[in-house]
Design a protein around this motif. Structure first.
Motif, PDB file in Angstrom:
ATOM      1  N   GLN A  94     -17.732  17.940-101.103  1.00  0.00           N
ATOM      2  CA  GLN A  94     -18.572  16.732-101.047  1.00  0.00           C
ATOM      3  C   GLN A  94     -18.285  15.948 -99.777  1.00  0.00           C
ATOM      4  N   ILE A  95     -19.350  15.445 -99.148  1.00  0.00           N
ATOM      5  CA  ILE A  95     -19.221  14.569 -97.994  1.00  0.00           C
ATOM      6  C   ILE A  95     -19.859  13.221 -98.327  1.00  0.00           C
ATOM      7  N   SER A  96     -19.227  12.149 -97.879  1.00  0.00           N
ATOM      8  CA  SER A  96     -19.741  10.797 -98.111  1.00  0.00           C
ATOM      9  C   SER A  96     -19.174   9.886 -97.045  1.00  0.00           C
ATOM     10  N   ALA A  97     -19.480   8.608 -97.144  1.00  0.00           N
ATOM     11  CA  ALA A  97     -18.922   7.652 -96.197  1.00  0.00           C
ATOM     12  C   ALA A  97     -17.410   7.570 -96.317  1.00  0.00           C
ATOM     13  N   ASP A  98     -16.871   7.957 -97.463  1.00  0.00           N
ATOM     14  CA  ASP A  98     -15.422   7.911 -97.684  1.00  0.00           C
ATOM     15  C   ASP A  98     -14.702   9.108 -97.096  1.00  0.00           C
ATOM     16  N   GLY A  99     -15.447  10.141 -96.680  1.00  0.00           N
ATOM     17  CA  GLY A  99     -14.829  11.319 -96.099  1.00  0.00           C
ATOM     18  C   GLY A  99     -15.173  12.589 -96.842  1.00  0.00           C
ATOM     19  N   TRP A 177      -9.952  13.556 -98.291  1.00  0.00           N
ATOM     20  CA  TRP A 177      -9.531  13.191 -96.949  1.00  0.00           C
ATOM     21  C   TRP A 177     -10.435  12.105 -96.401  1.00  0.00           C
ATOM     22  N   THR A 178      -9.861  11.017 -95.953  1.00  0.00           N
ATOM     23  CA  THR A 178     -10.639   9.956 -95.315  1.00  0.00           C
ATOM     24  C   THR A 178     -11.085  10.430 -93.933  1.00  0.00           C
ATOM     25  N   PRO A 179     -12.134   9.803 -93.381  1.00  0.00           N
ATOM     26  CA  PRO A 179     -12.672  10.279 -92.099  1.00  0.00           C
ATOM     27  C   PRO A 179     -11.647  10.216 -90.961  1.00  0.00           C
TER      28      PRO A 179
END
Length: 220
Positions: A94-99, A177-179
């Motif tokens: 999964q990808i999101s603004a959180d990483g 993992w955060t960006p």
């Protein structure tokens, strides 16, 4: 398309969607979603397909029929690989603004699968195997998650040595993992590949001991 990382523009898209989860925002930014979220996710999954199987990329639209939250769009892009014939034990990304998030195991089990899962946990051979694998994953930095009972499951003892596992109605291991800069490069596909390989023993345990449900699909 070659996977070259998840562009920062995709994360910015989700930041905007979290602030304005509306059809107007979606319509205005859909081209950005297709180019900077869905396209790189598809490219990543194509690179992994030879080893893990074909993935299902989830739709960006939420099913709001049975939800109090009526926002129409998901604030992440997820995909799952559930190899044919396995029945239980899958990989998720999964990808999101959180990483970036990766996960493996089972997220929802039907009642017949839960019964087989608990029998396997209680088994003197298979139970310790799962216990050891869960301990190994925790030691490697994975979070062990999944719906679980508060009470002792019917038919089991409160002093069972694997009571914590028996309480689970589903079980999966997750890393988040955060960006960081690597997320925008090809290093991201290596992270996912290595993580999914690390989850292989857990998924094999589920495939061997839980398998597919025999229940008829739910009708709504």
């Amino acid at each position: 398309m070659t996977f070259d990382g998840f562009p920062d523009e995709g994360l910015v898209f989700y930041e905007g969607l979290e602030a304005d989860n509306s059809k107007a925002y979606w319509t205005a930014h859909r081209a950005g979603y297709e180019a900077h979220v869905r396209a790189p996710m598809t490219a990543l999954l194509e690179e992994l397909a030879h080893e893990f199987g074909t993935a299902k990329v989830f739709r960006p639209y939420r099913d709001v029929r049975f939800s109090h939250d009526k926002t129409p769009y998901k604030t992440h892009q997820g995909a799952v690989v559930n190899p044919e014939g396995r029945g239980a034990g899958a990989w998720y990304v999964q990808i999101s603004a959180d990483g970036l998030t990766v996960s493996g195991g089972c997220w929802r089990l039907e009642s017949d699968q839960v019964a087989r899962y608990r029998r396997a946990v209680a088994d003197p051979l298979q139970g310790p195997r799962l216990e050891q694998e869960v301990a190994r994953l925790r030691g490697a930095g994975w979070e062990i998650e999944g719906d679980r009972l508060v009470r002792v499951p019917a038919g089991f003892s409160a002093d069972d040595p694997r009571l914590d596992l028996l309480k689970h109605k589903a079980l999966h291991a997750t890393q988040r993992w955060t960006p960081e800069d690597w997320l925008h490069t090809r290093a991201a596909v290596d992270r996912v590949r290595d993580a999914w390989r690390d989850l292989q023993p857990l998924n094999e345990w589920f495939a061997a001991n839980v398998g597919a449900t025999t229940k008829e699909p739910r009708r709504r």
